[in-house]
Design a protein around this motif. Structure first.
Motif, short mmCIF file in Angstrom:
data_model
loop_
_atom_site.label_atom_id
_atom_site.label_comp_id
_atom_site.label_asym_id
_atom_site.label_seq_id
_atom_site.Cartn_x
_atom_site.Cartn_y
_atom_site.Cartn_z
N MET A 199 31.57 44.15 72.92
CA MET A 199 32.19 44.59 71.94
C MET A 199 32.38 43.52 70.84
O MET A 199 32.19 43.89 69.76
N LYS A 200 32.33 42.27 71.32
CA LYS A 200 32.42 41.20 70.31
C LYS A 200 31.06 41.18 69.37
O LYS A 200 31.13 41.12 68.17
N GLN A 204 30.31 41.91 65.51
CA GLN A 204 29.67 41.19 64.62
C GLN A 204 28.37 41.17 64.03
O GLN A 204 28.00 40.59 63.15
N LEU A 205 27.82 42.43 64.36
CA LEU A 205 26.51 42.89 63.91
C LEU A 205 26.65 43.12 62.42
O LEU A 205 25.81 42.26 61.58
N PRO A 206 27.42 43.72 61.88
CA PRO A 206 27.74 43.77 60.41
C PRO A 206 28.19 42.60 59.76
O PRO A 206 28.53 42.60 58.33
N GLY A 207 28.30 41.60 60.38
CA GLY A 207 28.83 40.37 59.61
C GLY A 207 30.56 39.92 60.01
O GLY A 207 30.92 39.08 59.33
N ASN A 208 31.06 40.35 60.82
CA ASN A 208 32.25 40.50 61.32
C ASN A 208 32.61 39.26 62.15
O ASN A 208 32.78 39.50 63.39
N GLU A 209 32.07 38.04 61.68
CA GLU A 209 32.16 36.97 62.76
C GLU A 209 33.70 36.70 63.22
O GLU A 209 33.51 35.95 64.32
N TRP A 213 39.10 40.18 70.51
CA TRP A 213 39.35 41.45 71.29
C TRP A 213 40.91 41.84 70.98
O TRP A 213 41.20 42.91 70.80
N GLU A 214 41.75 40.87 71.06
CA GLU A 214 43.21 41.33 71.20
C GLU A 214 43.67 41.95 69.78
O GLU A 214 44.58 42.89 69.57
N THR A 215 43.14 41.16 68.54
CA THR A 215 43.34 41.85 67.30
C THR A 215 42.81 43.20 67.29
O THR A 215 43.32 43.94 66.80
N TRP A 216 41.61 43.29 67.63
CA TRP A 216 41.10 44.75 67.73
C TRP A 216 41.94 45.70 68.39
O TRP A 216 42.02 46.74 67.86
N ARG A 217 42.22 45.04 69.66
CA ARG A 217 43.00 46.24 70.63
C ARG A 217 44.43 46.46 69.84
O ARG A 217 44.66 47.67 69.90
#
Length: 241
Positions: A199-200, A204-209, A213-217
């Motif tokens: 998931m990470k 991160q592929l489009p540059g979202n370094e 996980w917890e923030t996304w969830r």
């Protein structure tokens, strides 16, 4: 002899005896299957499919009557023989070892003659970019940690496609990491902790370094809080915990 120290548990079988019995049983099965094959008829059928170029079944021609020569198990369910043509082209004749078939893999003509067999197991329909991403055997070990760097082997594969005048295939290889992550996420979807690295890497592929996980969830639960299917799944999860 292996023994089990669990109360009321039977002793495990003798592994040497089991291995010997397995080998002997498999040999008997292959020999029985082999004796049902008509090598001349099989060679004639193969030749008829290649402009009548003569062919032989070397293994069966040289085989002893009581020795199995069928080998190279395919998928645990099939074995094969090599058909050799006079122009040194080799084909493989595949024989099923199992009754686990439903008939939907057999292609027939109007006279119900068998024209071909397709093994649909593990097959699926995906996009071109998904289908022609680099095979997972070329992925780096660090992929398990969400790494997105292409390996030297992946770059080499991309260059091969470039040299063959297939820039579209080159793009599939160089842009394939997103599909690798998706495949692993779907495979591990019932174990959220296991798919966190993919998931990470995916985000991160489009540059979202800064993805975590917890923030996304938390954001996802907020965004889809009125989604009935999600709420149903969450309800089931709570009831089983």
């Amino acid at each position: 002899m292996l023994t089990c120290d669990v109360l009321d548990c039977h002793n495990a079988p003798d592994l040497d005896a089991f291995s010997h019995a397995f080998v002997m049983t498999r040999a008997a099965e292959l020999l029985a299957l082999q004796q049902r094959i008509n090598p001349i008829q099989l060679a004639n059928i193969a030749s008829s499919l290649r402009s009548n170029i003569p062919s032989t079944i070397p293994a069966l021609v040289a085989a002893e009557a009581n020795r199995p020569v069928l080998s190279k198990v395919m998928g645990g369910m099939n074995v094969h023989l090599e058909i050799l043509f006079d122009d040194n082209v080799a084909w493989i004749a595949r024989f099923q070892r199992t009754t686990d078939d439903k008939g939907d893999h057999i292609l027939v003509n109007e006279e119900l003659d068998t024209m071909g067999i397709i093994d649909w197991e593990w097959s699926k329909v995906v996009t071109k970019s998904f289908a022609f991403a680099a095979p997972i055997m070329l992925l780096p070990l660090a992929f398990d940690e969400g790494d997105n760097q292409l390996t030297e082997d992946e770059e080499e594969l991309a260059k091969v496609f470039e040299s063959l005048g297939r820039p579209d295939m080159t793009l599939c290889v160089r842009g394939g990491r997103v599909y690798h992550h998706i495949s692993f996420i779907l495979h591990k979807g019932d174990r959220p902790d296991a798919c966190k690295p993919q998931m990470k890497g995916f985000y991160q592929l489009p540059g979202n370094e800064s993805w975590e996980w917890e923030t996304w969830r938390s954001d996802a639960l907020q965004m889809y809080q009125t989604e009935p299917v999600l709420q149903g799944l969450l309800g089931k999860s709570r009831s089983t915990n």
